[in-house]
Scaffold this motif. Structure first.
Motif, PDB file in Angstrom:
ATOM      1  N   ASP A   1       0.818  -1.207   0.000  1.00 16.07           N
ATOM      2  CA  ASP A   1       0.000   0.000   0.000  1.00 16.07           C
ATOM      3  C   ASP A   1       0.857   1.265   0.000  1.00 16.07           C
ATOM      4  O   ASP A   1       0.514   2.245  -0.656  1.00 16.07           O
ATOM      5  N   ASP A   2       1.969   1.248   0.754  1.00 16.22           N
ATOM      6  CA  ASP A   2       2.808   2.447   0.787  1.00 16.22           C
ATOM      7  C   ASP A   2       3.449   2.714  -0.573  1.00 16.22           C
ATOM      8  O   ASP A   2       3.668   3.870  -0.946  1.00 16.22           O
ATOM      9  N   GLN A   3       3.693   1.675  -1.357  1.00 16.09           N
ATOM     10  CA  GLN A   3       4.223   1.871  -2.715  1.00 16.09           C
ATOM     11  C   GLN A   3       3.154   2.466  -3.630  1.00 16.09           C
ATOM     12  O   GLN A   3       3.453   3.331  -4.455  1.00 16.09           O
ATOM     13  N   LEU A   4       1.922   2.000  -3.500  1.00 13.39           N
ATOM     14  CA  LEU A   4       0.837   2.561  -4.295  1.00 13.39           C
ATOM     15  C   LEU A   4       0.633   4.038  -3.959  1.00 13.39           C
ATOM     16  O   LEU A   4       0.485   4.878  -4.849  1.00 13.39           O
ATOM     17  N   ALA A   5       0.634   4.350  -2.673  1.00 14.51           N
ATOM     18  CA  ALA A   5       0.461   5.743  -2.251  1.00 14.51           C
ATOM     19  C   ALA A   5       1.625   6.602  -2.738  1.00 14.51           C
ATOM     20  O   ALA A   5       1.419   7.742  -3.172  1.00 14.51           O
ATOM     21  N   ALA A   6       2.834   6.060  -2.689  1.00 23.44           N
ATOM     22  CA  ALA A   6       4.004   6.816  -3.155  1.00 23.44           C
ATOM     23  C   ALA A   6       3.903   7.114  -4.648  1.00 23.44           C
ATOM     24  O   ALA A   6       4.270   8.212  -5.101  1.00 23.44           O
ATOM     25  N   MET A   7       3.407   6.158  -5.422  1.00 19.19           N
ATOM     26  CA  MET A   7       3.227   6.393  -6.853  1.00 19.19           C
ATOM     27  C   MET A   7       2.230   7.529  -7.080  1.00 19.19           C
ATOM     28  O   MET A   7       2.469   8.441  -7.866  1.00 19.19           O
ATOM     29  N   SER A   8       1.107   7.477  -6.372  1.00 22.89           N
ATOM     30  CA  SER A   8       0.094   8.522  -6.514  1.00 22.89           C
ATOM     31  C   SER A   8       0.648   9.877  -6.102  1.00 22.89           C
ATOM     32  O   SER A   8       0.443  10.885  -6.791  1.00 22.89           O
ATOM     33  N   ARG A   9       1.363   9.915  -5.003  1.00 29.65           N
ATOM     34  CA  ARG A   9       1.949  11.181  -4.545  1.00 29.65           C
ATOM     35  C   ARG A   9       2.976  11.714  -5.538  1.00 29.65           C
ATOM     36  O   ARG A   9       3.085  12.921  -5.742  1.00 29.65           O
ATOM     37  N   SER A  10       3.710  10.814  -6.155  1.00 25.12           N
ATOM     38  CA  SER A  10       4.683  11.239  -7.164  1.00 25.12           C
ATOM     39  C   SER A  10       3.993  11.905  -8.352  1.00 25.12           C
ATOM     40  O   SER A  10       4.459  12.922  -8.865  1.00 25.12           O
ATOM     41  N   LEU A  11       2.870  11.340  -8.779  1.00 22.35           N
ATOM     42  CA  LEU A  11       2.128  11.934  -9.894  1.00 22.35           C
ATOM     43  C   LEU A  11       1.503  13.274  -9.501  1.00 22.35           C
ATOM     44  O   LEU A  11       1.429  14.187 -10.324  1.00 22.35           O
ATOM     45  N   ILE A  12       1.058  13.394  -8.260  1.00 21.95           N
ATOM     46  CA  ILE A  12       0.524  14.677  -7.788  1.00 21.95           C
ATOM     47  C   ILE A  12       1.623  15.734  -7.816  1.00 21.95           C
ATOM     48  O   ILE A  12       1.409  16.859  -8.259  1.00 21.95           O
ATOM     49  N   ALA A  13       2.813  15.348  -7.366  1.00 25.54           N
ATOM     50  CA  ALA A  13       3.931  16.291  -7.285  1.00 25.54           C
ATOM     51  C   ALA A  13       4.574  16.575  -8.645  1.00 25.54           C
ATOM     52  O   ALA A  13       5.162  17.639  -8.840  1.00 25.54           O
ATOM     53  N   GLN A  14       4.470  15.615  -9.572  1.00 27.55           N
ATOM     54  CA  GLN A  14       5.139  15.745 -10.868  1.00 27.55           C
ATOM     55  C   GLN A  14       4.148  15.457 -11.996  1.00 27.55           C
ATOM     56  O   GLN A  14       4.248  14.433 -12.674  1.00 27.55           O
ATOM     57  N   PRO A  15       3.196  16.359 -12.230  1.00 25.93           N
ATOM     58  CA  PRO A  15       2.169  16.106 -13.237  1.00 25.93           C
ATOM     59  C   PRO A  15       2.708  15.978 -14.662  1.00 25.93           C
ATOM     60  O   PRO A  15       2.009  15.463 -15.523  1.00 25.93           O
ATOM     61  N   GLN A  16       3.937  16.390 -14.889  1.00 25.48           N
ATOM     62  CA  GLN A  16       4.520  16.205 -16.216  1.00 25.48           C
ATOM     63  C   GLN A  16       4.769  14.726 -16.508  1.00 25.48           C
ATOM     64  O   GLN A  16       4.906  14.327 -17.661  1.00 25.48           O
ATOM     65  N   GLU A  17       4.772  13.891 -15.478  1.00 24.64           N
ATOM     66  CA  GLU A  17       4.947  12.448 -15.664  1.00 24.64           C
ATOM     67  C   GLU A  17       3.635  11.729 -15.902  1.00 24.64           C
ATOM     68  O   GLU A  17       3.607  10.674 -16.513  1.00 24.64           O
ATOM     69  N   GLY A  18       2.547  12.277 -15.378  1.00 25.87           N
ATOM     70  CA  GLY A  18       1.253  11.641 -15.541  1.00 25.87           C
ATOM     71  C   GLY A  18       0.265  12.178 -14.540  1.00 25.87           C
ATOM     72  O   GLY A  18       0.543  13.140 -13.813  1.00 25.87           O
ATOM     73  N   LEU A  19      -0.885  11.538 -14.489  1.00 27.44           N
ATOM     74  CA  LEU A  19      -1.935  11.958 -13.568  1.00 27.44           C
ATOM     75  C   LEU A  19      -2.865  10.800 -13.305  1.00 27.44           C
ATOM     76  O   LEU A  19      -2.864   9.805 -14.018  1.00 27.44           O
ATOM     77  N   GLN A  20      -3.630  10.957 -12.251  1.00 25.92           N
ATOM     78  CA  GLN A  20      -4.692  10.004 -11.964  1.00 25.92           C
ATOM     79  C   GLN A  20      -6.001  10.775 -11.928  1.00 25.92           C
ATOM     80  O   GLN A  20      -6.060  11.903 -11.438  1.00 25.92           O
ATOM     81  N   LEU A  21      -7.022  10.148 -12.464  1.00 26.88           N
ATOM     82  CA  LEU A  21      -8.379  10.695 -12.437  1.00 26.88           C
ATOM     83  C   LEU A  21      -9.209   9.834 -11.509  1.00 26.88           C
ATOM     84  O   LEU A  21      -9.036   8.607 -11.473  1.00 26.88           O
ATOM     85  N   ILE A  22     -10.108  10.467 -10.781  1.00 25.79           N
ATOM     86  CA  ILE A  22     -11.010   9.726  -9.907  1.00 25.79           C
ATOM     87  C   ILE A  22     -12.443  10.062 -10.313  1.00 25.79           C
ATOM     88  O   ILE A  22     -12.748  11.222 -10.610  1.00 25.79           O
ATOM     89  N   ALA A  23     -13.273   9.048 -10.384  1.00 32.19           N
ATOM     90  CA  ALA A  23     -14.692   9.215 -10.728  1.00 32.19           C
ATOM     91  C   ALA A  23     -15.518   9.060  -9.464  1.00 32.19           C
ATOM     92  O   ALA A  23     -15.294   8.139  -8.674  1.00 32.19           O
ATOM     93  N   ARG A  24     -16.488   9.960  -9.307  1.00 30.59           N
ATOM     94  CA  ARG A  24     -17.382   9.921  -8.151  1.00 30.59           C
ATOM     95  C   ARG A  24     -18.826   9.920  -8.637  1.00 30.59           C
ATOM     96  O   ARG A  24     -19.140  10.582  -9.624  1.00 30.59           O
ATOM     97  N   ASP A  25     -19.675   9.200  -7.930  1.00 26.65           N
ATOM     98  CA  ASP A  25     -21.093   9.169  -8.292  1.00 26.65           C
ATOM     99  C   ASP A  25     -21.815  10.376  -7.696  1.00 26.65           C
ATOM    100  O   ASP A  25     -21.185  11.267  -7.092  1.00 26.65           O
ATOM    101  N   ALA A  26     -23.113  10.419  -7.846  1.00 23.23           N
ATOM    102  CA  ALA A  26     -23.912  11.558  -7.379  1.00 23.23           C
ATOM    103  C   ALA A  26     -23.812  11.759  -5.868  1.00 23.23           C
ATOM    104  O   ALA A  26     -24.005  12.872  -5.372  1.00 23.23           O
ATOM    105  N   ASP A  27     -23.485  10.703  -5.112  1.00 21.98           N
ATOM    106  CA  ASP A  27     -23.318  10.806  -3.661  1.00 21.98           C
ATOM    107  C   ASP A  27     -21.884  11.128  -3.263  1.00 21.98           C
ATOM    108  O   ASP A  27     -21.544  11.059  -2.080  1.00 21.98           O
ATOM    109  N   ALA A  28     -21.032  11.427  -4.253  1.00 22.69           N
ATOM    110  CA  ALA A  28     -19.610  11.740  -4.049  1.00 22.69           C
ATOM    111  C   ALA A  28     -18.793  10.522  -3.622  1.00 22.69           C
ATOM    112  O   ALA A  28     -17.689  10.656  -3.107  1.00 22.69           O
TER     113      ALA A  28
END
Length: 149
Positions: free
Chosen positions: A32-59
């Motif tokens: 899990d800490d590796q998955l979180a680190a990957m996500s944090r890396s993309l947040i910090a370095q958007p030139q490398e990529g991004l993640q999109l999250i989909a939410r329903d009507a209840d958020a």
């Protein structure tokens, strides 16, 4: 109604179970800490990529996509690699996968990428039906990999 947004640090508590579900689907078990680190890396370095999250009507977070930016010599152009696409089982068939792909394609256009490319497992026929319905072209390429460690 679905809403899509680029993942931020505030989304990580809801994103992590979706990422774990994706990994479980493909029978892999990164920490899990590796998955979180990957996500944090993309947040910090958007030139490398991004993640999109989909939410329903209840958020409620119902799905995510990860896109990495790279170049493809065969197209002589930038491409977005849709590395991950996952919708939680109880929400499949509601349009989240389709909307995540559309949002990824839009992000490609915004970055000047010529294509959005991805791969899926040969036995993931449910996903393949969606991709076929979108008009995506199947590739004839085979994927190989070597461990670097």
């Amino acid at each position: 109604m679905l809403t899509l947004s680029v993942v931020t640090e505030a989304d990580l508590p809801e994103l992590m179970p979706l990422m774990r579900g994706y990994c479980d689907f493909y029978r892999v078990d990164p920490a899990d800490d590796q998955l979180a680190a990957m996500s944090r890396s993309l947040i910090a370095q958007p030139q490398e990529g991004l993640q999109l999250i989909a939410r329903d009507a209840d958020a409620t977070a119902v799905g995510f996509a990860t896109i990495f930016w790279t170049w493809q010599t065969l197209y002589a152009a930038r491409v977005g690699v849709l590395n991950d696409l996952y919708v939680a089982p109880g929400f499949r068939g509601g349009g989240a996968g389709r909307e995540l792909i559309a949002a990824g394609l839009q992000r490609c256009r915004e970055r000047g990428a010529a294509k959005l490319v991805w791969e899926t497992a040969p036995d993931n026929v449910v996903a393949q039906r969606l991709y076929d319905a979108l008009g995506a072209e199947k590739s004839t390429w085979l994927t190989y990999e070597l461990d670097a460690g």
